[in-house]
Design a protein around this motif. Structure first.
Motif, PDB file in Angstrom:
ATOM      1  N   VAL A 162       0.633  -1.345  -0.055  1.00  0.00           N
ATOM      2  CA  VAL A 162      -0.181   0.107   0.111  1.00  0.00           C
ATOM      3  C   VAL A 162       0.638   1.066  -0.239  1.00  0.00           C
ATOM      4  O   VAL A 162       0.528   2.262  -0.732  1.00  0.00           O
ATOM      5  N   ALA A 163       1.524   1.233   0.815  1.00  0.00           N
ATOM      6  CA  ALA A 163       3.033   2.017   0.361  1.00  0.00           C
ATOM      7  C   ALA A 163       2.799   2.555  -1.248  1.00  0.00           C
ATOM      8  O   ALA A 163       3.468   3.878  -1.010  1.00  0.00           O
ATOM      9  N   GLN A 166       0.551   4.525  -2.785  1.00  0.00           N
ATOM     10  CA  GLN A 166       0.520   5.833  -2.076  1.00  0.00           C
ATOM     11  C   GLN A 166       1.107   6.913  -2.662  1.00  0.00           C
ATOM     12  O   GLN A 166       0.847   7.377  -3.655  1.00  0.00           O
ATOM     13  N   ALA A 167       2.432   5.967  -3.194  1.00  0.00           N
ATOM     14  CA  ALA A 167       3.447   7.170  -4.068  1.00  0.00           C
ATOM     15  C   ALA A 167       4.478   6.356  -4.885  1.00  0.00           C
ATOM     16  O   ALA A 167       5.035   5.868  -5.077  1.00  0.00           O
ATOM     17  N   PRO A 168       3.507   6.357  -6.074  1.00  0.00           N
ATOM     18  CA  PRO A 168       3.629   5.108  -6.567  1.00  0.00           C
ATOM     19  C   PRO A 168       5.198   6.104  -7.804  1.00  0.00           C
ATOM     20  O   PRO A 168       5.457   4.909  -8.776  1.00  0.00           O
ATOM     21  N   PHE A 169       5.534   7.151  -7.592  1.00  0.00           N
ATOM     22  CA  PHE A 169       6.894   7.288  -8.133  1.00  0.00           C
ATOM     23  C   PHE A 169       8.334   6.802  -7.205  1.00  0.00           C
ATOM     24  O   PHE A 169       9.120   6.572  -8.093  1.00  0.00           O
ATOM     25  N   LEU A 170       7.718   5.901  -6.847  1.00  0.00           N
ATOM     26  CA  LEU A 170       8.600   5.109  -6.332  1.00  0.00           C
ATOM     27  C   LEU A 170       8.432   4.022  -6.627  1.00  0.00           C
ATOM     28  O   LEU A 170      10.174   3.709  -6.879  1.00  0.00           O
ATOM     29  N   LEU A 171       8.221   4.062  -7.466  1.00  0.00           N
ATOM     30  CA  LEU A 171       8.615   2.332  -8.846  1.00  0.00           C
ATOM     31  C   LEU A 171       9.413   2.954  -9.518  1.00  0.00           C
ATOM     32  O   LEU A 171      10.108   1.915 -10.485  1.00  0.00           O
ATOM     33  N   ASP A 172       9.639   4.065  -9.829  1.00  0.00           N
ATOM     34  CA  ASP A 172       9.835   4.629 -10.912  1.00  0.00           C
ATOM     35  C   ASP A 172      12.030   4.719 -10.763  1.00  0.00           C
ATOM     36  O   ASP A 172      12.483   5.014 -10.965  1.00  0.00           O
ATOM     37  N   ASP A 173      12.025   4.435  -9.139  1.00  0.00           N
ATOM     38  CA  ASP A 173      12.811   5.313  -8.440  1.00  0.00           C
ATOM     39  C   ASP A 173      14.100   3.404  -8.763  1.00  0.00           C
ATOM     40  O   ASP A 173      13.070   2.676  -8.459  1.00  0.00           O
ATOM     41  N   VAL A 182      14.245   1.270  -6.236  1.00  0.00           N
ATOM     42  CA  VAL A 182      13.401   0.942  -4.837  1.00  0.00           C
ATOM     43  C   VAL A 182      13.225  -0.595  -4.546  1.00  0.00           C
ATOM     44  O   VAL A 182      13.366  -0.660  -3.242  1.00  0.00           O
ATOM     45  N   LYS A 203       1.981  -2.502  -8.307  1.00  0.00           N
ATOM     46  CA  LYS A 203       1.873  -2.338  -9.575  1.00  0.00           C
ATOM     47  C   LYS A 203       0.270  -3.227 -10.710  1.00  0.00           C
ATOM     48  O   LYS A 203      -0.330  -2.839 -10.486  1.00  0.00           O
ATOM     49  N   LEU A 257      -2.290  -1.315  -8.317  1.00  0.00           N
ATOM     50  CA  LEU A 257      -2.320   0.375  -9.694  1.00  0.00           C
ATOM     51  C   LEU A 257      -3.042   0.010 -10.078  1.00  0.00           C
ATOM     52  O   LEU A 257      -4.148   0.669 -11.227  1.00  0.00           O
ATOM     53  N   GLY A 287      -5.380   4.699  -9.851  1.00  0.00           N
ATOM     54  CA  GLY A 287      -4.768   5.294  -8.541  1.00  0.00           C
ATOM     55  C   GLY A 287      -5.437   5.317  -7.678  1.00  0.00           C
ATOM     56  O   GLY A 287      -6.508   5.487  -7.718  1.00  0.00           O
ATOM     57  N   LEU A 288      -4.824   5.329  -6.590  1.00  0.00           N
ATOM     58  CA  LEU A 288      -5.594   5.519  -4.973  1.00  0.00           C
ATOM     59  C   LEU A 288      -6.680   6.766  -4.502  1.00  0.00           C
ATOM     60  O   LEU A 288      -7.776   6.666  -3.779  1.00  0.00           O
TER      61      LEU A 288
END
Lengths: 543, 481
Positions: free
Chosen positions: B63-64, B67-74, B77, B90, B93, B99-100
């Motif tokens: 869930v975290a 909440q912050a899908p930008f993390l998936l691009d890092d 991660v 993923k 989402l 998204g949420l």
């Protein structure tokens, strides 16, 4: 480190939006399948795709206790057009589009029926989501790698919030009004906004603003003799909630000719009319900025409303969920609380409930279900009853509570995230203002269409001066003229709007509500398609 | 002169009548004392995380990330999140429409409802239709929605077990219906007393009440009993014959502390019974992410599954759900994760299994510690907590205590619980909040305090109780069933 939603993650969400996987089937087409009888062995069976009603009973079975004839008539009576008939048709079309692309003059459905910004590509505010993620999985705060992925102020804010939650337990039921520390932040935010203090004990946090409205209706309405003054046109939560609670909606008409103005004389007239019919009018609901009408009340108007409620002994229900959506330089949002306090009115003078939500503004976080109501001017025994009602549901969702506090206390100048936060916020709001203007201008160019400007909120509510032939055609199809228009619009363009009848309107006038939310790059195509459709509609039905 | 806008007298009577003791007088008093600096042990509500139970790691990771899908691009991660959590984020989402932060379908995300249906099918061995599963902001909202559908006025009665979880009495009150009680039999481990059931219904009908529905809470709250298959069959047959819709509150289905009566869903039993029952009994079953070993109360995630409701009725329920737009999306993802948790072979499986097992085994031990602890106290008799999260000991108050309560203007078990609170800081809910037989008193506590603290808590309770009993003991006739 600043992050914007880019690349893969955004693609995931974009893809899902494009697919719009609503597996909804139009329930009115469910065939009545003979009762399913289970063989005695308990091995699993496969459901064929059309037999989903195997587990549901025939409508004509009268031996069952719960049938359409025997359910609560108030449920039957209430309506909510925002997700009604037109949307059902749209979803069917969307399904069909997947396999039957060539059958349609458009290749996607564009949902302009509902104020759901993030379903149309609006991005969430990064800072808010950083804090929410850290509060979701608090182990992140113990990892050094986290500092490389999250802004320092989001980390700081997460710690602050967690320290306000007993045991840092974000999965626990909280106080039924919401976590105290978060209410403190909201109260501070209200004070910063208005210049008048707010008491955290007056705040009741709810799963979105809507449950708060329901609670107040429950409290105020005992029978159909209890009336609630509602603006026409109105957001149909009000009419539906009043119907569900068995009360009477007392309409007051906003004046389209004067930019959807609210006339006190109209309020007085409707109030007297209701009273003469034996209705006890209990409250006045005002939506400011307006939905679907988008007008922002002038302060003078608001003062008149406050005086009216005070004199007539009405509770003022102030739906202020669009308070951050203002698109015109000549109007500003003033909360009713601020107006009342500026007039010198305090707790003893006016009973006021103000609603706010995380769903709108520039944050558009509809799916989080966060919101609150600020309740002032009630005696303590009444407040106890509100508390009691809130306690039956235990509490609202914690993540939504956190977000409510964040929107009322966003990053400040000097904070690490401030620059990017402001850029995101301004970007969204200025884009909304542009889209409001573009669509309003386009609508006003259409033959027989007049459209007041959207001063605020997220909608345009054009007036259709339909030719007699069109009205007759609608009648032949046994549907309201605006519904007829909207269905035709949908089938020709894939654009989903809500007929004005869903919001009520002056009888004999027709409107539809369209959101300003599709992304800016889609707006020209929408304008073109709408214009072309309208042209051909008028060609067909012109008198 | 200005008219009074809203005063107590003009409030909706139904609101005034409704009671919800779980956060009532005792809780408010406990909160006051806490503010004054007293250490309070809140055992008034089934709120595991508030008493130290940790959230499961895997769902929080997923869930975290949502909440912050930008993390998936890092690229980093993977340093903070295991690969299966990333994949699952993923996946969820992709099921959303933005998204949420976007309203979902008013019934909940179709993809999650499909996962719930699959869970039900695996659990029961019968197919389940996602179209008949609605996700809600907690199971309580679902209960309210269904009761709102069923209750037309005070002429409609709802059969509710006594003792019951006061959501039912409160909601029936708010909706202007009539509660028709059926008493569970304490001497038979809180078993169903069919004669009492029949009597209650007969009495209600003689007063002109149309009995419309029957609520069962299985495992029971506050009573903890797990219904046997035979019991469930009996109930379903009864509902068939009497034309009642059965509301099966099954939120504690994962909290089972004995092996004689494992959980069987009402739906499974109904389907096992075959025709005419399987297509002739209307059933709505409720579940949640708040209980079990998840304990994610604050997420507000739940669902209900409808069986044998006519499509037009399902449509109306859908319509009412649409007014609230949609349940919160984060909780929907929690629900998806709960019904399709990590599997053997998944990276996170071992940790997940360890955490889950740890919680469930501890709950089982605590159920025993508490029951035994209460039974060792003077004038206290306690049935074993077979399931759910509560202990519901019977407190046999001496007449002297009842007298003192009367003088203090308090219901006897409220009086006892307040004294308990002041003396020990243990915040419970008096049995009167749940309903009980006339003259018989109980209190409800949870089995949730940390295991290490349990012995001290039980000692503290025993000390208070035994002193209380000595104080008011006059050897003349005790309250008892």
């Amino acid at each position: 480190m600043r992050r914007f939603v880019i690349g893969q993650a955004k693609n995931l969400i974009d893809q899902s939006r494009r697919r719009q996987l609503h597996h909804h089937k139009n329930l009115s087409f469910v065939s009545l399948i003979p009762p399913f009888s289970a063989p005695s062995d308990s091995s699993s069976r496969h459901l064929s795709s059309s037999s989903s009603s195997d587990m549901s009973a025939s409508d004509s079975s009268s031996s069952l206790p719960v049938t359409l004839d025997t359910i609560n008539p108030k449920v039957i009576k209430c309506e909510y057009a925002v997700r009604g008939e037109i949307v059902n048709i749209a979803q069917k079309l969307q399904e069909d589009l997947k396999t039957n692309k060539d059958a349609y003059p458009f290749d996607e459905i564009i949902y302009c029926n509902i104020g759901n910004p993030q379903s149309l590509g609006q991005q969430p505010i990064t800072f808010f989501r950083e804090v929410l993620a850290l509060c979701s999985y608090t182990a992140l705060l113990d990892e050094s790698a986290t500092h490389g992925l999250f802004s320092s102020d989001s980390i700081e804010r997460a710690w602050k919030i967690l320290d306000q939650i007993p045991g840092r337990a974000t999965g626990a039921y909280s106080h039924s009004q919401g976590i105290k520390g978060l209410r403190d932040a909201i109260a501070d935010g209200i004070e910063a906004r208005d210049g008048f203090p707010a008491d955290p004990n007056d705040i009741f946090m709810t799963d979105g603003a809507s449950p708060g409205v329901h609670m107040m209706m429950q409290l105020l309405i005992t029978s159909e003799k209890d009336g609630i003054l509602c603006p026409i046109p109105q957001y149909p939560l009000y009419s539906a909630s009043i119907a569900l609670h068995g009360g009477t909606l007392v309409p007051y008409y906003l004046d389209e000719a004067s930019g959807w103005g609210l006339e006190i004389s109209e309020l007085k007239k409707q109030l007297e009319d209701a009273r003469s019919k034996g209705i006890t009018v209990r409250a006045l609901a005002v939506i400011n900025p307006g939905n679907p009408t988008g007008q922002v009340l002038s302060e003078e108007n608001q003062r008149d409303v406050v005086n009216f409620c005070k004199q007539e002994g009405l509770v003022l229900l102030a739906d202020e969920v669009y308070q951050e959506n203002i698109y015109v330089p000549d109007k500003k949002f003033h909360s009713f609380k601020k107006v009342a306090r500026s007039m010198g009115y305090g707790e003893k003078d006016l009973a006021l409930v103000s609603f706010q939500s995380v769903s709108k503004g520039y944050y558009g976080e509809c799916g989080k279900r966060g919101g609150y109501m600020e309740v002032t001017g009630f005696t303590s025994d009444v407040r106890e009853q509100i508390y009691k009602m809130a306690s039956v549901n235990l509490c609202s969702n914690i993540s939504g509570q956190i977000l409510s506090s964040l929107i009322m206390s966003p990053p400040k100048p000097g904070d690490d995230s401030y620059e990017s936060y402001i850029a995101e916020k301004d970007g969204i709001l200025s884009s909304l203002a542009r889209r409001a203007k573009t669509l309003e201008e386009a609508l006003n160019k259409l033959e027989g269409v007049t459209c007041n400007r959207a001063e605020g909120a997220m909608y345009l509510f054009p007036c259709l001066h339909l030719p007699q032939k069109a009205i007759a055609a609608a009648e032949a199809e046994k549907t309201a003229p605006d519904n007829f228009y909207c269905k035709r619009l949908l089938k020709a363009t894939g654009i989903v709007v809500v007929p004005g009848s869903g919001f009520r309107q002056v009888p004999g006038t027709w409107h539809f509500r369209c959101t300003i939310l599709p992304q800016e790059d889609k707006i020209p195509a929408i304008v073109d398609r709408l214009t072309a459709f309208h042209q051909s509609f008028m060609d067909e039905f012109r008198d | 002169m200005a008219l009074k806008a809203l005063d107590y007298d003009t409030l909706n009577e139904n609101v005034k009548k409704c009671q919800y003791a779980v956060r009532g007088e005792l809780y408010l008093r406990a909160s006051e004392l806490q503010k004054e600096g007293k250490k309070i042990i809140f055992t008034n509500v089934g709120n595991p995380h508030a008493l130290g139970q940790k959230p499961l790691t895997f769902p929080r990771q997923v869930v975290a990330l949502c909440q912050a899908p930008f993390l998936l691009d890092d690229p980093n991660v993977g340093m903070l999140f295991p690969a299966d959590a990333i994949a699952r984020a993923k996946h969820y989402l992709s099921l959303t429409s933005g998204g949420l932060g976007a309203y979902s379908d008013s019934r909940g995300l179709p993809g999650v409802r499909k996962e719930v249906a699959e869970f039900i099918q695996r659990r029961d061995g019968y197919p389940s239709d996602p179209e008949l599963i609605f996700l809600t902001d907690g199971a309580s909202k679902g209960v309210m929605q269904i009761l709102n559908c069923v209750i037309r006025g005070d002429g409609d009665g709802i059969l509710v077990p006594v003792p019951q979880y006061p959501l039912y009495s409160a909601t029936i009150s708010l909706l202007g219906g009539t509660l028709v009680p059926y008493y569970l039999d304490e001497s038979e481990n809180w078993g169903l007393d069919v004669n009492n059931l029949r009597q209650s219904v007969a009495q209600a009908r003689s007063q002109g009440i149309t009995v419309r529905a029957m609520v069962i809470i299985n495992p029971g709250n506050p009573t903890g009993q797990c219904l046997s298959e035979a019991n469930l069959r009996e109930i379903l047959k009864y509902c068939y014959n009497e034309k009642l819709v059965l509301l099966g509150d099954e939120v504690y289905q994962q909290n089972i502390y004995q092996d004689e009566r494992p959980f069987i869903s009402s739906k499974k039993v109904l389907m096992d019974m075959g025709s005419p029952f399987s297509n002739g009994v209307q059933l709505v079953s409720f579940h949640t992410v708040s209980k079990g070993y998840w304990g994610e109360c604050g997420q507000r995630g739940g669902y209900f599954e409808m069986t044998n409701l006519p499509p037009r009725v399902v449509e109306e329920i859908y319509k009412v759900a649409s007014i609230a737009l949609s349940p919160n999306v984060s909780a929907q993802i929690f629900m998806g994760l709960m019904v399709s948790p990590p599997k053997p072979g998944d990276i996170s499986y071992d940790q997940f299994a360890r955490e889950s097992k740890g919680i469930l085994e501890s709950l089982r031990r605590r159920a025993r510690i508490m029951t035994d602890g209460f039974n060792s106290c003077k004038n206290v008799v306690c049935n074993f907590t077979e399931g759910a999260m509560y202990s519901f000991p019977q407190i046999r108050l001496p007449p002297g205590a009842i007298q003192a309560a009367k003088q203090a203007g308090k219901v006897p078990d409220v009086f006892y619980c307040l004294k308990l609170l002041e003396a020990t800081g243990i915040s419970t809910v008096p049995g009167s909040g749940f309903g009980q037989k006339e003259g018989v008193f109980h209190l409800r506590t949870t089995i949730l305090p940390a295991e290490e603290e349990m012995p001290e808590i039980m000692d503290s309770f025993k000390k208070f109780n035994d002193e209380f009993m000595s104080q008011y003991d006059n050897n003349v006739g005790y309250s008892r069933m």
